[in-house]
Motif scaffolding. Structure first.
Motif: not given
Length: 276
Positions: A53, A56, A75-76, A79, A131, A193-195, A200
């Motif tokens: 992780s 951000l 980034i969202r 992702a 990312m 990948v996720w927030i 991240l």
């Protein structure tokens, strides 16, 4: 002073140069025999190879916080395109082929970018290097093969809160400066990948455990003055360790850093400056 490049003459020339590079990349990809991974699956492969992780939003001196906040949006969106992608044996993962268009129409905002010569600027979809860095870090901790990588050559910010060895990131510019790796193993792998909680998050999964684990270490880290400039010096090694015996079977030099320090020299710790 050297002659100006065409792309540096004015903004119009820069846009023309970008279109040219984009076209050349599209032609290269069209003629290539590379098989790009496209399949996505909501079902997770059972084995976690590596997870990681990264924060951000960082409050960086001289950087508009709005660009950092916009980066989160960018980034969202990226992702959502990458999460769950499955790379089969023999296939190549391409960051840009997976993400696709990164325009305002697609919802992307103006974020922080690093231009030629280490200069900070702003552009639509800025911040997606984070990312690329995430995916690259996962890959470095696996037997997958990096096939395209573009290093950041300068030390742009101090090491505060750094979680990974310096220099293990990568530059990306849609679509002609890409990040790619190939699955030369005998099993499928998957990137997720996720927030979550302002970070991240990412993980690399596989069908079965691999026989080795990997550890990256930075050695000989110091700063050196050369003329009027300071450089950040270090070597980054990848240790390959056999899981069953715990024995180290290889030590691979993956980076020999000699990076120009672009931030305020007063922030360099005096005890880390050497003359040699």
């Amino acid at each position: 002073m050297g002659r100006k490049l065409f792309c540096d003459i004015n903004p119009t020339c820069y846009k023309i140069s970008v279109k040219k590079e984009t076209l050349l990349r599209n032609i290269k990809d069209f003629l290539s025999s590379e098989k790009i991974a496209k399949e996505k699956s909501a079902e997770l492969l059972p084995n976690i190879v590596k997870s990681h992780s990264s924060i951000l939003v960082r409050h960086l001196e001289g950087v508009d916080i709005r660009l950092q906040e916009n980066k989160v949006t960018n980034i969202r969106l990226a992702a959502e395109k990458i999460n769950g992608i499955v790379i089969k044996p023999g296939e190549t993962f391409s960051l840009w082929k997976t993400i696709g268009k990164t325009t305002e129409k697609e919802g992307y905002k103006e974020g922080l970018v690093i231009r030629r010569g280490g200069k900070l600027g702003a552009d639509i979809a800025g911040g997606l290097c984070q990312m690329a860095n995430m995916v690259h870090w996962l890959v470095l901790n696996s037997p997958l093969t990096v096939t395209e990588l573009h290093h950041h050559s300068d030390a742009l910010f101090p090491d505060e809160r750094r979680r990974v060895p310096f220099g293990t990131g990568t530059s990306v510019v849609n679509n002609y400066v890409d990040y790619r790796f190939k699955n030369n193993t005998e099993q499928k792998v998957q990137i997720n990948v996720w927030i979550e909680n302002g970070e991240l998050c990412g993980e690399l999964r596989s069908e079965r455990p691999f026989p080795c684990r990997y550890r990256l270490v930075e050695e000989n880290h110091h700063f050196r003055k050369e003329g009027e400039n300071y450089y950040r010096i270090s070597q980054v090694y990848r240790l390959v360790i056999e899981k069953e015996s715990g024995a180290q079977i290889r030590k691979e030099l993956i980076l020999d850093n000699h990076s120009l320090v672009m931030y305020d020299h007063a922030l360099i710790p005096l005890e880390q400056i050497r003359d040699d």
